[in-house]
Scaffold this active site. Structure first.
Site, PDB file in Angstrom:
ATOM      1  N   HIS A   1     -12.529 -35.196  35.036  1.00  0.00           N
ATOM      2  CA  HIS A   1     -13.930 -34.797  35.144  1.00  0.00           C
ATOM      3  C   HIS A   1     -14.437 -34.977  36.562  1.00  0.00           C
ATOM      4  O   HIS A   1     -14.033 -35.907  37.256  1.00  0.00           O
ATOM      5  CB  HIS A   1     -14.790 -35.621  34.181  1.00  0.00           C
ATOM      6  CG  HIS A   1     -14.402 -37.070  34.117  1.00  0.00           C
ATOM      7  ND1 HIS A   1     -15.152 -38.063  34.667  1.00  0.00           N
ATOM      8  CD2 HIS A   1     -13.300 -37.686  33.609  1.00  0.00           C
ATOM      9  CE1 HIS A   1     -14.546 -39.227  34.472  1.00  0.00           C
ATOM     10  NE2 HIS A   1     -13.419 -39.033  33.846  1.00  0.00           N
TER      11      HIS A   1
ATOM     12  N   GLU B   1      -4.477 -42.393  35.578  1.00  0.00           N
ATOM     13  CA  GLU B   1      -5.688 -41.795  36.154  1.00  0.00           C
ATOM     14  C   GLU B   1      -6.026 -42.398  37.512  1.00  0.00           C
ATOM     15  O   GLU B   1      -5.884 -43.610  37.717  1.00  0.00           O
ATOM     16  CB  GLU B   1      -6.874 -42.018  35.211  1.00  0.00           C
ATOM     17  CG  GLU B   1      -8.207 -41.484  35.754  1.00  0.00           C
ATOM     18  CD  GLU B   1      -9.373 -41.697  34.794  1.00  0.00           C
ATOM     19  OE1 GLU B   1      -9.323 -42.644  33.989  1.00  0.00           O
ATOM     20  OE2 GLU B   1     -10.336 -40.912  34.881  1.00  0.00           O
TER      21      GLU B   1
ATOM     22  N   HIS C   1     -19.569 -37.727  33.860  1.00  0.00           N
ATOM     23  CA  HIS C   1     -19.079 -36.372  33.637  1.00  0.00           C
ATOM     24  C   HIS C   1     -20.169 -35.378  34.005  1.00  0.00           C
ATOM     25  O   HIS C   1     -21.181 -35.275  33.333  1.00  0.00           O
ATOM     26  CB  HIS C   1     -18.682 -36.184  32.174  1.00  0.00           C
ATOM     27  CG  HIS C   1     -17.878 -34.952  31.977  1.00  0.00           C
ATOM     28  ND1 HIS C   1     -18.389 -33.696  32.185  1.00  0.00           N
ATOM     29  CD2 HIS C   1     -16.589 -34.767  31.642  1.00  0.00           C
ATOM     30  CE1 HIS C   1     -17.435 -32.806  31.968  1.00  0.00           C
ATOM     31  NE2 HIS C   1     -16.346 -33.426  31.642  1.00  0.00           N
TER      32      HIS C   1
ATOM     33  N   ASP D   1      -7.924 -48.488  30.839  1.00  0.00           N
ATOM     34  CA  ASP D   1      -8.749 -47.537  31.596  1.00  0.00           C
ATOM     35  C   ASP D   1     -10.031 -48.266  31.985  1.00  0.00           C
ATOM     36  O   ASP D   1     -10.797 -48.674  31.111  1.00  0.00           O
ATOM     37  CB  ASP D   1      -9.047 -46.327  30.702  1.00  0.00           C
ATOM     38  CG  ASP D   1      -9.691 -45.171  31.453  1.00  0.00           C
ATOM     39  OD1 ASP D   1     -10.303 -45.405  32.512  1.00  0.00           O
ATOM     40  OD2 ASP D   1      -9.598 -44.023  30.953  1.00  0.00           O
TER      41      ASP D   1
ATOM     42  N   ASP E   1     -12.942 -44.483  38.737  1.00  0.00           N
ATOM     43  CA  ASP E   1     -12.441 -44.431  37.359  1.00  0.00           C
ATOM     44  C   ASP E   1     -10.924 -44.352  37.453  1.00  0.00           C
ATOM     45  O   ASP E   1     -10.397 -43.443  38.103  1.00  0.00           O
ATOM     46  CB  ASP E   1     -13.050 -43.186  36.690  1.00  0.00           C
ATOM     47  CG  ASP E   1     -12.625 -43.000  35.235  1.00  0.00           C
ATOM     48  OD1 ASP E   1     -11.883 -43.833  34.694  1.00  0.00           O
ATOM     49  OD2 ASP E   1     -13.053 -41.974  34.645  1.00  0.00           O
TER      50      ASP E   1
ATOM     51  N   GLU F   1      -6.733 -37.234  35.200  1.00  0.00           N
ATOM     52  CA  GLU F   1      -6.108 -38.140  34.238  1.00  0.00           C
ATOM     53  C   GLU F   1      -5.189 -37.438  33.251  1.00  0.00           C
ATOM     54  O   GLU F   1      -5.585 -37.120  32.137  1.00  0.00           O
ATOM     55  CB  GLU F   1      -7.174 -38.958  33.505  1.00  0.00           C
ATOM     56  CG  GLU F   1      -8.352 -38.191  32.968  1.00  0.00           C
ATOM     57  CD  GLU F   1      -9.404 -39.150  32.388  1.00  0.00           C
ATOM     58  OE1 GLU F   1      -9.046 -40.043  31.620  1.00  0.00           O
ATOM     59  OE2 GLU F   1     -10.593 -38.985  32.729  1.00  0.00           O
TER      60      GLU F   1
HETATM   61 MN    MN Z   1     -11.938 -40.528  33.538  1.00  0.00          MN
HETATM   62 MN    MN Z   2     -10.889 -43.413  32.881  1.00  0.00          MN
END
Ligand code: MN
Ligand code: MN
Length: 317
Positions: free
Chosen positions: A178, A302, A186, A107, A118, A211
């Protein structure tokens, strides 16, 4: 990174910092796409390095270096979480461990002037859990098809849940995506992986990290004692000079986004460092993001999307 639902990660910047606009002529949207492109490249290139016998720390540092080389900054440390670990592990600088027969979640996140990309994927080194990985990939695809202005987050969560359950697994109910904002990983709005999660109405222009996590276990993570990832919460006056040195460094380099203990190694180390870090946590200066673990094996996929007039577009591509 992900969000543990019971512990919503709300970062309130405590220090006004004049951001140097590297890309003055670019719109927020363009910066989201540029950060997304770099984040995706770091994910793809990093994933190619995940092989049995390779050190975890080498993959993390490789992906992180690529982000800087491409002209972006780190939105958080490269998370490399194996098997029952769902998220929030990043190797320490002296971590000698290597990949084995593992299900590996990578990630990674990049930001440009606070605009984040992200993204995450799962590499199955066991060769036995293709369906688990595919369940999260399909859930993400279906979620992306569902996202549009006016749609409720719980409708997206329901689609994710249904896709994963149909494949015979459990969605991880207390991990979520998020909504992103400038300098905020976030924003306080969680994008759930189940129908009963946090409810909000999706709006045009929102940047959302989606995700899905699927588990062979119960689909609920708990905190491990181990913490490798922190974020700045609230600076306070400190007597301990070592703690002050670390805090100054973090305020300068990672005022908004999570950082790894590994990233502080050049600033402070040894017993003095451990004691100072403990004090910074106890005084509430640093927020901890413990390693999250389920009882079963966990996969994750994600992407970050920008909500358009009638749907959404993936930025991390
Ligand atoms: Mn994330
Ligand atoms: Mn992530």
């Amino acid at each position: 990174m992900t969000n543990k639902v019971s512990n919503i990660f709300k970062y309130c910047p405590t220090k006004d910092r004049v951001m140097v606009d590297k890309e003055k002529n670019k719109t927020d949207e363009e910066l989201y796409f540029e950060a997304g492109r770099i984040s995706f490249k770091a994910l793809q290139e990093g994933a190619k390095k995940i092989k049995k016998g390779v050190k975890l720390v080498d993959v993390a540092e490789y992906a992180e270096k690529l982000i800087k080389d491409e002209g972006a900054d780190w939105a958080f440390p490269a998370n490399i979480s194996q098997n029952e670990r769902a998220a929030h592990y990043t190797p320490s600088f002296d971590d000698e461990s290597v990949f084995g027969d593992d299900i590996v979640k990578l990630d990674v996140g990049a930001h440009i002037d606070g605009f984040v990309g992200d993204n995450a994927l799962t590499v199955d080194l066991t060769g036995k859990y293709k369906n688990l990985v595919k369940a999260t990939e399909d859930a993400l695809k279906n979620a992306i098809k569902t996202v549009a202005p006016g749609v409720k987050s719980t409708e997206v969560g329901a689609v994710i849940q249904e896709t994963i359950e149909k494949a015979g697994f459990k969605p991880v109910e207390n991990l979520s995506g998020h909504v992103l904002r400038k300098n905020l990983l976030h924003s306080g709005l969680s994008m759930p992986n189940v129908s009963w999660g946090n409810e909000f109405v999706i709006e045009e222009g929102m940047a959302i990290a989606i995700e899905p996590f699927a588990s062979t276990g119960r689909g609920r993570v708990t905190d491990e004692r181990l913490v490798e990832i922190f974020s700045l919460r609230k600076p306070v006056p400190l007597r301990n000079t070592e703690a002050r040195k670390i805090l100054n460094y973090v305020q300068e380099n990672y005022p908004y986004f999570p950082f790894a203990e590994r990233w502080l190694n050049s600033v402070s180390s040894g017993f003095k460092f451990k004691a100072a870090l403990k004090e910074l946590i106890q005084k509430g200066v640093f927020e901890t993001h413990p390693v999250l673990r389920d009882e079963g094996l966990v996969a994750q996929t994600e992407r970050t999307v920008l909500v358009t007039k009638d749907g959404c577009e993936v930025t991390t591509k």
